[in-house]
Design a protein around this motif. Sequence first.
Motif, mmCIF file in Angstrom:
data_model
loop_
_atom_site.group_PDB
_atom_site.id
_atom_site.type_symbol
_atom_site.label_atom_id
_atom_site.label_comp_id
_atom_site.label_asym_id
_atom_site.label_seq_id
_atom_site.Cartn_x
_atom_site.Cartn_y
_atom_site.Cartn_z
ATOM 1 N N PHE A 136 54.338 20.512 12.652
ATOM 2 C CA PHE A 136 53.121 20.622 11.854
ATOM 3 C C PHE A 136 52.944 22.061 11.381
ATOM 4 C CE2 PHE A 136 52.663 17.125 14.736
ATOM 5 C CZ PHE A 136 51.989 16.146 14.024
ATOM 6 N N ILE A 137 52.561 22.211 10.126
ATOM 7 C CA ILE A 137 52.332 23.535 9.539
ATOM 8 C C ILE A 137 50.932 23.544 8.928
ATOM 9 C CG2 ILE A 137 53.043 25.201 7.782
ATOM 10 C CD1 ILE A 137 55.578 22.723 8.958
ATOM 11 N N TYR A 138 50.120 24.529 9.305
ATOM 12 C CA TYR A 138 48.760 24.691 8.774
ATOM 13 C C TYR A 138 48.607 26.105 8.240
ATOM 14 C CZ TYR A 138 47.044 20.284 10.684
ATOM 15 O OH TYR A 138 46.828 18.953 10.937
ATOM 16 N N LEU A 139 48.097 26.216 7.015
ATOM 17 C CA LEU A 139 47.955 27.513 6.358
ATOM 18 C C LEU A 139 46.528 27.704 5.856
ATOM 19 C CD1 LEU A 139 51.187 27.139 4.198
ATOM 20 C CD2 LEU A 139 50.976 28.415 6.343
ATOM 21 N N ASN A 140 45.868 28.750 6.321
ATOM 22 C CA ASN A 140 44.510 29.095 5.895
ATOM 23 C C ASN A 140 44.608 30.110 4.760
ATOM 24 O OD1 ASN A 140 41.869 29.912 5.577
ATOM 25 N ND2 ASN A 140 41.600 30.629 7.672
ATOM 26 N N PHE A 141 44.120 29.743 3.586
ATOM 27 C CA PHE A 141 44.199 30.626 2.421
ATOM 28 C C PHE A 141 42.921 31.416 2.183
ATOM 29 C CE2 PHE A 141 47.338 27.283 1.265
ATOM 30 C CZ PHE A 141 48.456 28.092 1.269
ATOM 31 N N THR A 142 41.976 31.338 3.109
ATOM 32 C CA THR A 142 40.695 32.004 2.907
ATOM 33 C C THR A 142 40.566 33.245 3.792
ATOM 34 O OG1 THR A 142 39.447 30.886 4.659
ATOM 35 C CG2 THR A 142 39.658 29.728 2.558
ATOM 36 N N LYS A 143 39.527 33.992 3.530
ATOM 37 C CA LYS A 143 39.198 35.154 4.364
ATOM 38 C C LYS A 143 38.142 34.785 5.391
ATOM 39 C CE LYS A 143 40.532 38.495 0.893
ATOM 40 N NZ LYS A 143 40.129 39.594 0.029
ATOM 41 N N LYS A 144 38.039 33.470 5.699
ATOM 42 C CA LYS A 144 37.079 32.967 6.677
ATOM 43 C C LYS A 144 37.810 32.238 7.799
ATOM 44 C CE LYS A 144 33.715 31.980 3.072
ATOM 45 N NZ LYS A 144 33.003 30.923 2.379
ATOM 46 N N GLU A 145 37.194 32.225 8.988
ATOM 47 C CA GLU A 145 37.717 31.393 10.073
ATOM 48 C C GLU A 145 37.485 29.933 9.718
ATOM 49 O OE1 GLU A 145 35.918 32.185 13.857
ATOM 50 O OE2 GLU A 145 37.323 33.789 14.284
ATOM 51 N N LEU A 146 38.430 29.089 10.084
ATOM 52 C CA LEU A 146 38.280 27.658 9.853
ATOM 53 C C LEU A 146 38.466 26.905 11.149
ATOM 54 C CD1 LEU A 146 40.478 27.183 6.643
ATOM 55 C CD2 LEU A 146 37.993 27.398 6.745
#
Length: 135
Positions: A81-91
Amino acid sequence: AGFSSNIEIEPWLKVSDTYDKINVEKEQKNPASLLNCYKRLLKVRKENIALQEGELQLIEHEKLERNYISYTRSHKAQKIFIYLNFTKKELLIRIPIEKPELLFSTLSNRKALDTKAHNGNIKLTPLEGIIFKKK
Protein backbone atom coordinates in the motif's frame (compact mmCIF):
# COMPACT_ATOMS: atom_id res chain seq x y z
CA ALA A 1 32.43 21.97 -6.10
CA GLY A 2 33.70 18.39 -6.14
CA PHE A 3 32.83 17.45 -9.74
CA SER A 4 36.43 16.65 -10.53
CA SER A 5 39.68 16.31 -8.62
CA ASN A 6 41.41 18.16 -11.48
CA ILE A 7 41.15 21.90 -10.78
CA GLU A 8 42.08 22.64 -14.40
CA ILE A 9 38.80 21.15 -15.67
CA GLU A 10 35.87 23.51 -15.99
CA PRO A 11 32.44 21.82 -15.57
CA TRP A 12 30.19 22.18 -18.62
CA LEU A 13 27.18 22.79 -16.36
CA LYS A 14 27.01 25.93 -14.26
CA VAL A 15 27.96 25.26 -10.64
CA SER A 16 25.29 26.43 -8.22
CA ASP A 17 26.13 29.36 -5.98
CA THR A 18 24.98 27.21 -3.03
CA TYR A 19 27.35 24.28 -3.69
CA ASP A 20 29.14 24.85 -0.38
CA LYS A 21 25.83 24.42 1.55
CA ILE A 22 23.96 21.94 -0.63
CA ASN A 23 26.13 19.05 -1.79
CA VAL A 24 26.45 15.28 -1.69
CA GLU A 25 28.90 15.26 1.21
CA LYS A 26 26.43 17.12 3.46
CA GLU A 27 23.43 15.13 2.15
CA GLN A 28 25.18 11.83 3.00
CA LYS A 29 25.67 12.95 6.61
CA ASN A 30 22.03 13.99 7.09
CA PRO A 31 19.66 11.01 7.66
CA ALA A 32 16.68 13.21 6.69
CA SER A 33 18.22 14.41 3.40
CA LEU A 34 16.59 13.84 0.03
CA LEU A 35 19.59 11.74 -1.02
CA ASN A 36 19.13 9.37 1.94
CA CYS A 37 15.37 9.33 1.41
CA TYR A 38 15.94 8.06 -2.13
CA LYS A 39 18.45 5.47 -0.92
CA ARG A 40 15.92 4.11 1.61
CA LEU A 41 13.17 4.10 -1.02
CA LEU A 42 15.34 2.23 -3.53
CA LYS A 43 16.17 -0.37 -0.85
CA VAL A 44 12.45 -0.98 -0.18
CA ARG A 45 11.78 -1.29 -3.91
CA LYS A 46 14.62 -3.79 -4.32
CA GLU A 47 13.30 -5.93 -1.43
CA ASN A 48 9.65 -6.06 -2.61
CA ILE A 49 8.71 -7.66 -5.93
CA ALA A 50 5.31 -5.94 -5.91
CA LEU A 51 7.05 -2.57 -6.16
CA GLN A 52 9.08 -3.79 -9.13
CA GLU A 53 6.57 -5.75 -11.17
CA GLY A 54 3.24 -5.44 -9.39
CA GLU A 55 0.00 -4.22 -10.88
CA LEU A 56 -1.08 -0.75 -9.80
CA GLN A 57 -4.62 -0.14 -8.56
CA LEU A 58 -5.95 3.13 -7.14
CA ILE A 59 -7.78 2.84 -3.84
CA GLU A 60 -11.26 4.36 -4.05
CA HIS A 61 -12.33 6.53 -1.13
CA GLU A 62 -15.78 7.23 0.31
CA LYS A 63 -15.59 10.81 -0.94
CA LEU A 64 -13.44 12.40 -3.57
CA GLU A 65 -10.28 13.63 -1.89
CA ARG A 66 -7.93 15.93 -3.76
CA ASN A 67 -5.39 16.19 -0.96
CA TYR A 68 -3.97 12.66 -1.03
CA ILE A 69 -3.71 9.62 -3.24
CA SER A 70 -3.46 5.97 -2.30
CA TYR A 71 -2.91 2.89 -4.36
CA THR A 72 -1.71 -0.69 -4.16
CA ARG A 73 0.96 -2.62 -5.99
CA SER A 74 0.17 -6.35 -6.14
CA HIS A 75 2.24 -9.31 -7.30
CA LYS A 76 1.03 -12.86 -6.64
CA ALA A 77 1.12 -13.22 -2.81
CA GLN A 78 2.40 -9.72 -2.04
CA LYS A 79 0.29 -6.57 -1.73
CA ILE A 80 1.87 -3.21 -0.90
CA PHE A 81 0.00 0.00 0.00
CA ILE A 82 1.23 3.49 -0.90
CA TYR A 83 -0.28 6.68 0.58
CA LEU A 84 0.84 10.17 -0.41
CA ASN A 85 -0.20 13.40 1.33
CA PHE A 86 0.04 16.36 -1.06
CA THR A 87 -1.00 19.00 1.46
CA LYS A 88 0.74 21.07 4.10
CA LYS A 89 -1.76 19.72 6.67
CA GLU A 90 -1.85 16.59 8.82
CA LEU A 91 -4.36 14.05 7.57
CA LEU A 92 -6.13 11.24 9.37
CA ILE A 93 -6.83 8.48 6.89
CA ARG A 94 -8.62 5.15 7.25
CA ILE A 95 -6.55 2.29 5.90
CA PRO A 96 -7.93 -1.05 4.65
CA ILE A 97 -5.88 -3.36 6.89
CA GLU A 98 -5.69 -3.80 10.66
CA LYS A 99 -2.00 -4.38 11.33
CA PRO A 100 0.13 -2.36 8.94
CA GLU A 101 3.87 -2.95 8.79
CA LEU A 102 5.65 0.24 7.78
CA LEU A 103 8.19 -0.34 5.03
CA PHE A 104 9.01 3.28 4.23
CA SER A 105 8.18 6.84 5.15
CA THR A 106 9.56 10.06 3.76
CA LEU A 107 10.15 10.88 7.44
CA SER A 108 13.45 9.24 8.31
CA ASN A 109 12.53 8.90 12.00
CA ARG A 110 9.12 7.21 11.55
CA LYS A 111 9.41 3.55 12.48
CA ALA A 112 5.77 2.36 12.68
CA LEU A 113 2.14 3.24 11.95
CA ASP A 114 -0.09 3.63 15.00
CA THR A 115 -3.72 2.84 14.18
CA LYS A 116 -4.81 2.45 17.81
CA ALA A 117 -4.07 6.07 18.74
CA HIS A 118 -6.35 7.33 15.96
CA ASN A 119 -9.33 4.90 16.08
CA GLY A 120 -8.19 2.77 13.15
CA ASN A 121 -6.85 5.70 11.15
CA ILE A 122 -3.28 6.63 10.43
CA LYS A 123 -1.83 10.09 10.65
CA LEU A 124 0.07 11.42 7.67
CA THR A 125 2.18 14.48 8.33
CA PRO A 126 2.30 17.30 5.77
CA LEU A 127 3.75 16.17 2.43
CA GLU A 128 4.51 12.69 3.78
CA GLY A 129 4.50 9.50 1.75
CA ILE A 130 4.34 6.02 3.28
CA ILE A 131 4.59 2.44 2.04
CA PHE A 132 3.26 -0.45 4.11
CA LYS A 133 1.95 -4.01 3.99
CA LYS A 134 -0.04 -6.30 6.24
CA LYS A 135 2.02 -7.92 9.01
